[in-house]
Write an enzyme that holds these catalytic residues in place. Sequence first.
Site, PDB file in Angstrom:
ATOM      1  N   SER A 170       0.855  -1.183   0.000  1.00  0.00           N
ATOM      2  CA  SER A 170       0.000   0.000   0.000  1.00  0.00           C
ATOM      3  C   SER A 170       0.886   1.226   0.000  1.00  0.00           C
ATOM      4  CB  SER A 170      -0.877   0.014   1.253  1.00  0.00           C
ATOM      5  OG  SER A 170      -1.611   1.227   1.317  1.00  0.00           O
ATOM      6  N   TYR A 200      -2.566  -0.168  10.622  1.00  0.00           N
ATOM      7  CA  TYR A 200      -2.573  -0.565   9.204  1.00  0.00           C
ATOM      8  C   TYR A 200      -1.294  -0.119   8.497  1.00  0.00           C
ATOM      9  CZ  TYR A 200      -3.888  -1.023   4.337  1.00  0.00           C
ATOM     10  OH  TYR A 200      -3.903  -1.366   3.006  1.00  0.00           O
TER      11      TYR A 200
HETATM   12  O1  NJP Z   1      -9.854  -5.879   0.181  1.00  0.00           O
HETATM   13  P1  NJP Z   1     -11.211  -6.753   0.294  1.00  0.00           P
HETATM   14  P2  NJP Z   1      -9.026  -5.385  -1.099  1.00  0.00           P
HETATM   15  N1  NJP Z   1      -7.602 -15.615   5.493  1.00  0.00           N
HETATM   16  O2  NJP Z   1     -11.698  -6.474   1.669  1.00  0.00           O
HETATM   17  C1  NJP Z   1      -9.213 -11.962   2.341  1.00  0.00           C
HETATM   18  C2  NJP Z   1      -4.503  -3.801  -0.117  1.00  0.00           C
HETATM   19  N2  NJP Z   1      -4.894  -2.414  -0.423  1.00  0.00           N
HETATM   20  O3  NJP Z   1      -9.199  -6.288  -2.238  1.00  0.00           O
HETATM   21  O4  NJP Z   1     -11.344 -14.702   3.784  1.00  0.00           O
HETATM   22  C3  NJP Z   1      -7.716 -15.617   4.158  1.00  0.00           C
HETATM   23  O5  NJP Z   1     -12.087  -6.488  -0.869  1.00  0.00           O
HETATM   24  C4  NJP Z   1     -10.716 -11.819   2.100  1.00  0.00           C
HETATM   25  O6  NJP Z   1     -11.305 -13.094   1.912  1.00  0.00           O
HETATM   26  P3  NJP Z   1     -12.273 -13.856   2.989  1.00  0.00           P
HETATM   27  C5  NJP Z   1      -5.066  -4.323   1.182  1.00  0.00           C
HETATM   28  O7  NJP Z   1      -4.301  -3.939   2.283  1.00  0.00           O
HETATM   29  C6  NJP Z   1      -6.180  -2.089  -0.684  1.00  0.00           C
HETATM   30  O8  NJP Z   1      -9.286  -3.940  -1.293  1.00  0.00           O
HETATM   31  O9  NJP Z   1     -13.162 -14.640   2.100  1.00  0.00           O
HETATM   32  N3  NJP Z   1      -8.134 -14.568   3.450  1.00  0.00           N
HETATM   33  C7  NJP Z   1     -10.745 -11.072   0.774  1.00  0.00           C
HETATM   34  O10 NJP Z   1     -10.640 -11.945  -0.312  1.00  0.00           O
HETATM   35  C8  NJP Z   1      -4.988  -5.830   0.933  1.00  0.00           C
HETATM   36  O11 NJP Z   1      -3.715  -6.323   1.260  1.00  0.00           O
HETATM   37  C9  NJP Z   1      -6.515  -0.755  -0.957  1.00  0.00           C
HETATM   38  O12 NJP Z   1     -12.952 -12.778   3.789  1.00  0.00           O
HETATM   39  C10 NJP Z   1      -8.460 -13.443   4.138  1.00  0.00           C
HETATM   40  C11 NJP Z   1      -9.499 -10.205   0.852  1.00  0.00           C
HETATM   41  O13 NJP Z   1      -8.664 -10.720   1.905  1.00  0.00           O
HETATM   42  C12 NJP Z   1      -5.203  -5.948  -0.578  1.00  0.00           C
HETATM   43  O14 NJP Z   1      -4.994  -4.658  -1.122  1.00  0.00           O
HETATM   44  C13 NJP Z   1      -5.524   0.219  -0.959  1.00  0.00           C
HETATM   45  C14 NJP Z   1      -8.366 -13.372   5.525  1.00  0.00           C
HETATM   46  C15 NJP Z   1      -9.843  -8.768   1.185  1.00  0.00           C
HETATM   47  O15 NJP Z   1     -10.668  -8.255   0.190  1.00  0.00           O
HETATM   48  C16 NJP Z   1      -6.586  -6.434  -0.970  1.00  0.00           C
HETATM   49  O16 NJP Z   1      -7.548  -5.495  -0.499  1.00  0.00           O
HETATM   50  C17 NJP Z   1      -4.228  -0.150  -0.668  1.00  0.00           C
HETATM   51  C18 NJP Z   1      -7.920 -14.518   6.214  1.00  0.00           C
HETATM   52  N4  NJP Z   1      -7.809 -14.529   7.545  1.00  0.00           N
HETATM   53  C19 NJP Z   1      -3.908  -1.474  -0.411  1.00  0.00           C
HETATM   54  N5  NJP Z   1      -8.768 -12.143   5.925  1.00  0.00           N
HETATM   55  C20 NJP Z   1      -7.912  -0.309  -1.252  1.00  0.00           C
HETATM   56  N6  NJP Z   1      -8.869  -1.216  -1.447  1.00  0.00           N
HETATM   57  O17 NJP Z   1      -8.153   0.920  -1.335  1.00  0.00           O
HETATM   58  C21 NJP Z   1      -9.108 -11.473   4.813  1.00  0.00           C
HETATM   59  O18 NJP Z   1      -3.283   0.794  -0.674  1.00  0.00           O
HETATM   60  N7  NJP Z   1      -8.924 -12.249   3.728  1.00  0.00           N
END
Ligand code: NJP
Length: 230
Positions: A131, A144
Amino acid sequence: MPTALITGASRGIGRAIARRLARTHDVVAVARSADELRTLAEEIGRDGGRCRPLALDVTDGGAVRAALEGTEVDVLVNNAGVGVLKPFLELTPEEWTRMVDVNFNALYHVTRAVLPGMVARERGDVVVVGSIAGRSAFVGGSCYAATKHAVMGFAESLMLEVRDAGVRVAVVSPGSVATGFSPPRDRGGVDWQLRPEDVAESVAHVVAAPRGVLVHRVEVRALSPKRPRG
Ligand code: NJP
Protein backbone atom coordinates in the site's frame (compact mmCIF):
# COMPACT_ATOMS: atom_id res chain seq x y z
CA MET A 1 0.81 -24.04 -17.51
CA PRO A 2 2.61 -22.46 -14.56
CA THR A 3 0.64 -22.15 -11.31
CA ALA A 4 -0.29 -18.92 -9.50
CA LEU A 5 -1.55 -18.97 -5.92
CA ILE A 6 -3.41 -15.85 -4.85
CA THR A 7 -4.51 -15.15 -1.27
CA GLY A 8 -7.58 -13.02 -0.62
CA ALA A 9 -8.97 -14.14 -3.95
CA SER A 10 -12.64 -14.24 -2.93
CA ARG A 11 -13.27 -10.57 -3.75
CA GLY A 12 -11.72 -7.18 -4.48
CA ILE A 13 -8.17 -6.91 -5.76
CA GLY A 14 -7.30 -10.58 -5.20
CA ARG A 15 -10.25 -11.75 -7.26
CA ALA A 16 -9.20 -9.44 -10.10
CA ILE A 17 -5.61 -10.73 -9.87
CA ALA A 18 -6.89 -14.32 -10.06
CA ARG A 19 -8.97 -13.52 -13.16
CA ARG A 20 -6.06 -11.71 -14.80
CA LEU A 21 -3.39 -14.32 -14.06
CA ALA A 22 -5.76 -17.12 -15.16
CA ARG A 23 -5.03 -16.05 -18.74
CA THR A 24 -1.48 -17.36 -18.35
CA HIS A 25 -1.53 -19.57 -15.24
CA ASP A 26 -3.46 -22.30 -13.50
CA VAL A 27 -4.83 -20.54 -10.45
CA VAL A 28 -5.08 -21.66 -6.82
CA ALA A 29 -7.51 -19.23 -5.19
CA VAL A 30 -7.24 -18.90 -1.41
CA ALA A 31 -9.60 -17.14 1.04
CA ARG A 32 -12.04 -18.17 3.76
CA SER A 33 -15.24 -17.68 1.74
CA ALA A 34 -15.76 -21.01 -0.03
CA ASP A 35 -18.86 -19.90 -1.95
CA GLU A 36 -17.16 -16.86 -3.43
CA LEU A 37 -14.14 -18.95 -4.42
CA ARG A 38 -16.44 -21.46 -6.11
CA THR A 39 -18.08 -18.76 -8.24
CA LEU A 40 -14.63 -17.40 -9.10
CA ALA A 41 -13.52 -20.86 -10.25
CA GLU A 42 -16.67 -21.13 -12.37
CA GLU A 43 -16.05 -17.72 -13.96
CA ILE A 44 -12.44 -18.63 -14.77
CA GLY A 45 -13.57 -22.01 -16.12
CA ARG A 46 -16.12 -20.32 -18.41
CA ASP A 47 -13.29 -18.13 -19.77
CA GLY A 48 -11.27 -21.26 -20.58
CA GLY A 49 -8.93 -21.11 -17.58
CA ARG A 50 -8.38 -23.39 -14.60
CA CYS A 51 -8.88 -22.46 -10.96
CA ARG A 52 -8.73 -24.58 -7.81
CA PRO A 53 -10.59 -22.96 -4.93
CA LEU A 54 -8.92 -23.49 -1.56
CA ALA A 55 -10.82 -22.32 1.52
CA LEU A 56 -8.18 -21.40 4.07
CA ASP A 57 -7.59 -18.90 6.85
CA VAL A 58 -4.11 -17.55 6.11
CA THR A 59 -3.61 -16.63 9.78
CA ASP A 60 -3.79 -20.32 10.78
CA GLY A 61 -0.17 -21.42 10.38
CA GLY A 62 -0.88 -25.12 10.88
CA ALA A 63 -3.72 -25.14 8.36
CA VAL A 64 -1.64 -23.23 5.81
CA ARG A 65 1.25 -25.67 6.21
CA ALA A 66 -1.03 -28.69 5.89
CA ALA A 67 -2.73 -27.30 2.80
CA LEU A 68 0.24 -25.84 0.95
CA GLU A 69 3.50 -27.46 1.94
CA GLY A 70 4.98 -29.18 -1.08
CA THR A 71 2.55 -27.51 -3.52
CA GLU A 72 4.37 -26.47 -6.68
CA VAL A 73 3.69 -22.76 -7.12
CA ASP A 74 5.37 -20.55 -9.71
CA VAL A 75 3.75 -17.27 -8.66
CA LEU A 76 2.62 -16.48 -5.13
CA VAL A 77 0.56 -13.33 -4.63
CA ASN A 78 0.22 -12.46 -0.94
CA ASN A 79 -2.77 -10.16 -1.27
CA ALA A 80 -5.09 -10.96 1.67
CA GLY A 81 -5.38 -7.93 3.91
CA VAL A 82 -7.64 -6.08 6.30
CA GLY A 83 -7.78 -2.44 7.27
CA VAL A 84 -9.51 -1.05 10.31
CA LEU A 85 -8.78 2.62 9.80
CA LYS A 86 -9.52 4.62 12.91
CA PRO A 87 -7.72 6.52 15.67
CA PHE A 88 -5.36 4.48 17.79
CA LEU A 89 -7.35 5.03 20.99
CA GLU A 90 -10.43 3.52 19.33
CA LEU A 91 -8.69 0.37 18.06
CA THR A 92 -9.58 -2.76 20.01
CA PRO A 93 -6.92 -5.37 20.79
CA GLU A 94 -8.80 -7.76 18.47
CA GLU A 95 -8.67 -5.28 15.55
CA TRP A 96 -4.96 -4.64 16.15
CA THR A 97 -4.14 -8.34 16.29
CA ARG A 98 -6.26 -9.19 13.25
CA MET A 99 -4.46 -6.61 11.10
CA VAL A 100 -1.03 -7.82 12.23
CA ASP A 101 -2.05 -11.46 11.72
CA VAL A 102 -3.53 -11.08 8.22
CA ASN A 103 -1.35 -8.32 6.78
CA PHE A 104 1.96 -9.42 8.26
CA ASN A 105 2.12 -12.76 10.10
CA ALA A 106 0.35 -14.58 7.25
CA LEU A 107 3.24 -13.59 4.98
CA TYR A 108 5.36 -15.97 7.02
CA HIS A 109 2.90 -18.87 6.91
CA VAL A 110 2.12 -18.76 3.19
CA THR A 111 5.54 -17.78 1.88
CA ARG A 112 7.28 -20.32 4.14
CA ALA A 113 5.11 -23.09 2.70
CA VAL A 114 5.81 -22.46 -0.99
CA LEU A 115 9.22 -20.73 -1.16
CA PRO A 116 11.36 -23.88 -0.67
CA GLY A 117 9.97 -25.31 -3.92
CA MET A 118 10.76 -22.10 -5.79
CA VAL A 119 14.32 -22.08 -4.46
CA ALA A 120 14.75 -25.76 -5.38
CA ARG A 121 13.46 -25.11 -8.93
CA GLU A 122 15.52 -21.90 -9.11
CA ARG A 123 12.57 -19.83 -10.30
CA GLY A 124 9.45 -18.19 -8.98
CA ASP A 125 7.75 -14.91 -8.15
CA VAL A 126 6.57 -13.75 -4.76
CA VAL A 127 4.42 -10.64 -5.03
CA VAL A 128 2.99 -8.85 -2.01
CA VAL A 129 0.14 -6.38 -2.34
CA GLY A 130 1.33 -3.52 -0.15
CA SER A 131 0.00 0.00 0.00
CA ILE A 132 1.09 3.59 -0.32
CA ALA A 133 0.49 3.42 3.44
CA GLY A 134 3.64 1.28 3.43
CA ARG A 135 5.74 4.39 3.02
CA SER A 136 3.57 7.24 4.28
CA ALA A 137 1.52 7.61 7.44
CA PHE A 138 -2.01 8.91 7.87
CA VAL A 139 -4.44 9.63 10.68
CA GLY A 140 -6.23 6.39 11.49
CA GLY A 141 -3.38 4.24 10.17
CA SER A 142 -1.34 3.53 13.31
CA CYS A 143 -1.68 -0.22 12.90
CA TYR A 144 -2.57 -0.56 9.20
CA ALA A 145 0.26 1.67 7.98
CA ALA A 146 2.64 -0.08 10.37
CA THR A 147 1.75 -3.50 8.92
CA LYS A 148 2.27 -2.17 5.39
CA HIS A 149 5.63 -0.64 6.38
CA ALA A 150 6.51 -4.09 7.70
CA VAL A 151 5.59 -5.56 4.31
CA MET A 152 8.24 -3.35 2.70
CA GLY A 153 10.96 -4.49 5.10
CA PHE A 154 9.96 -8.12 4.70
CA ALA A 155 9.87 -7.98 0.92
CA GLU A 156 13.14 -6.13 0.41
CA SER A 157 15.01 -8.40 2.82
CA LEU A 158 13.57 -11.52 1.22
CA MET A 159 14.37 -10.17 -2.25
CA LEU A 160 18.02 -9.77 -1.26
CA GLU A 161 18.05 -13.30 0.20
CA VAL A 162 16.58 -15.23 -2.72
CA ARG A 163 17.41 -13.27 -5.89
CA ASP A 164 20.56 -15.35 -6.42
CA ALA A 165 18.40 -18.47 -6.20
CA GLY A 166 16.38 -17.19 -9.19
CA VAL A 167 13.35 -16.10 -7.16
CA ARG A 168 11.96 -12.59 -7.62
CA VAL A 169 10.20 -10.73 -4.81
CA ALA A 170 8.09 -7.65 -5.50
CA VAL A 171 5.65 -5.31 -3.80
CA VAL A 172 2.77 -3.74 -5.70
CA SER A 173 1.51 -0.76 -3.70
CA PRO A 174 -1.81 0.70 -4.73
CA GLY A 175 -3.45 3.97 -3.80
CA SER A 176 -7.19 3.99 -3.19
CA VAL A 177 -9.01 1.12 -4.94
CA ALA A 178 -12.78 0.72 -5.32
CA THR A 179 -13.41 -2.43 -3.25
CA GLY A 180 -15.31 -3.17 -0.05
CA PHE A 181 -12.02 -2.84 1.86
CA SER A 182 -12.88 0.33 3.78
CA PRO A 183 -16.21 2.06 4.43
CA PRO A 184 -17.32 4.35 1.61
CA ARG A 185 -16.01 7.88 2.10
CA ASP A 186 -17.29 11.10 0.59
CA ARG A 187 -15.35 11.34 -2.63
CA GLY A 188 -16.91 14.63 -3.67
CA GLY A 189 -19.22 12.84 -6.09
CA VAL A 190 -16.22 12.03 -8.31
CA ASP A 191 -15.58 8.43 -9.33
CA TRP A 192 -11.78 8.59 -9.44
CA GLN A 193 -10.51 5.51 -7.60
CA LEU A 194 -8.46 2.73 -9.15
CA ARG A 195 -10.34 -0.41 -10.16
CA PRO A 196 -9.18 -3.79 -8.83
CA GLU A 197 -8.38 -4.69 -12.45
CA ASP A 198 -5.83 -1.84 -12.61
CA VAL A 199 -3.88 -3.36 -9.72
CA ALA A 200 -4.17 -6.82 -11.30
CA GLU A 201 -2.60 -5.42 -14.47
CA SER A 202 0.41 -4.20 -12.45
CA VAL A 203 0.82 -7.62 -10.84
CA ALA A 204 0.67 -9.26 -14.29
CA HIS A 205 3.31 -6.80 -15.50
CA VAL A 206 5.67 -7.66 -12.64
CA VAL A 207 5.29 -11.38 -13.23
CA ALA A 208 5.76 -11.03 -17.01
CA ALA A 209 9.12 -9.24 -16.70
CA PRO A 210 11.76 -10.97 -18.82
CA ARG A 211 13.80 -13.61 -17.06
CA GLY A 212 16.84 -11.90 -15.60
CA VAL A 213 14.83 -8.75 -14.80
CA LEU A 214 13.55 -8.01 -11.31
CA VAL A 215 10.82 -5.41 -10.81
CA HIS A 216 10.88 -4.98 -7.06
CA ARG A 217 8.50 -2.09 -6.28
CA VAL A 218 5.53 -0.69 -8.14
CA GLU A 219 3.33 2.13 -6.88
CA VAL A 220 0.06 2.51 -8.74
CA ARG A 221 -2.25 5.46 -8.17
CA ALA A 222 -5.38 6.90 -9.68
CA LEU A 223 -4.36 9.74 -11.97
CA SER A 224 -6.37 12.48 -10.22
CA PRO A 225 -8.80 12.54 -7.31
CA LYS A 226 -10.27 15.68 -8.88
CA ARG A 227 -11.17 14.11 -12.18
CA PRO A 228 -13.60 11.30 -12.95
CA ARG A 229 -12.04 8.21 -14.49
CA GLY A 230 -14.08 8.59 -17.68
O1 NJP B 1 -9.85 -5.88 0.18
P1 NJP B 1 -11.21 -6.75 0.29
P2 NJP B 1 -9.03 -5.39 -1.10
N1 NJP B 1 -7.60 -15.61 5.49
O2 NJP B 1 -11.70 -6.47 1.67
C1 NJP B 1 -9.21 -11.96 2.34
C2 NJP B 1 -4.50 -3.80 -0.12
N2 NJP B 1 -4.89 -2.41 -0.42
O3 NJP B 1 -9.20 -6.29 -2.24
O4 NJP B 1 -11.34 -14.70 3.78
C3 NJP B 1 -7.72 -15.62 4.16
O5 NJP B 1 -12.09 -6.49 -0.87
C4 NJP B 1 -10.72 -11.82 2.10
O6 NJP B 1 -11.30 -13.09 1.91
P3 NJP B 1 -12.27 -13.86 2.99
C5 NJP B 1 -5.07 -4.32 1.18
O7 NJP B 1 -4.30 -3.94 2.28
C6 NJP B 1 -6.18 -2.09 -0.68
O8 NJP B 1 -9.29 -3.94 -1.29
O9 NJP B 1 -13.16 -14.64 2.10
N3 NJP B 1 -8.13 -14.57 3.45
C7 NJP B 1 -10.74 -11.07 0.77
O10 NJP B 1 -10.64 -11.95 -0.31
C8 NJP B 1 -4.99 -5.83 0.93
O11 NJP B 1 -3.71 -6.32 1.26
C9 NJP B 1 -6.51 -0.75 -0.96
O12 NJP B 1 -12.95 -12.78 3.79
C10 NJP B 1 -8.46 -13.44 4.14
C11 NJP B 1 -9.50 -10.21 0.85
O13 NJP B 1 -8.66 -10.72 1.91
C12 NJP B 1 -5.20 -5.95 -0.58
O14 NJP B 1 -4.99 -4.66 -1.12
C13 NJP B 1 -5.52 0.22 -0.96
C14 NJP B 1 -8.37 -13.37 5.52
C15 NJP B 1 -9.84 -8.77 1.18
O15 NJP B 1 -10.67 -8.25 0.19
C16 NJP B 1 -6.59 -6.43 -0.97
O16 NJP B 1 -7.55 -5.50 -0.50
C17 NJP B 1 -4.23 -0.15 -0.67
C18 NJP B 1 -7.92 -14.52 6.21
N4 NJP B 1 -7.81 -14.53 7.54
C19 NJP B 1 -3.91 -1.47 -0.41
N5 NJP B 1 -8.77 -12.14 5.93
C20 NJP B 1 -7.91 -0.31 -1.25
N6 NJP B 1 -8.87 -1.22 -1.45
O17 NJP B 1 -8.15 0.92 -1.33
C21 NJP B 1 -9.11 -11.47 4.81
O18 NJP B 1 -3.28 0.79 -0.67
N7 NJP B 1 -8.92 -12.25 3.73
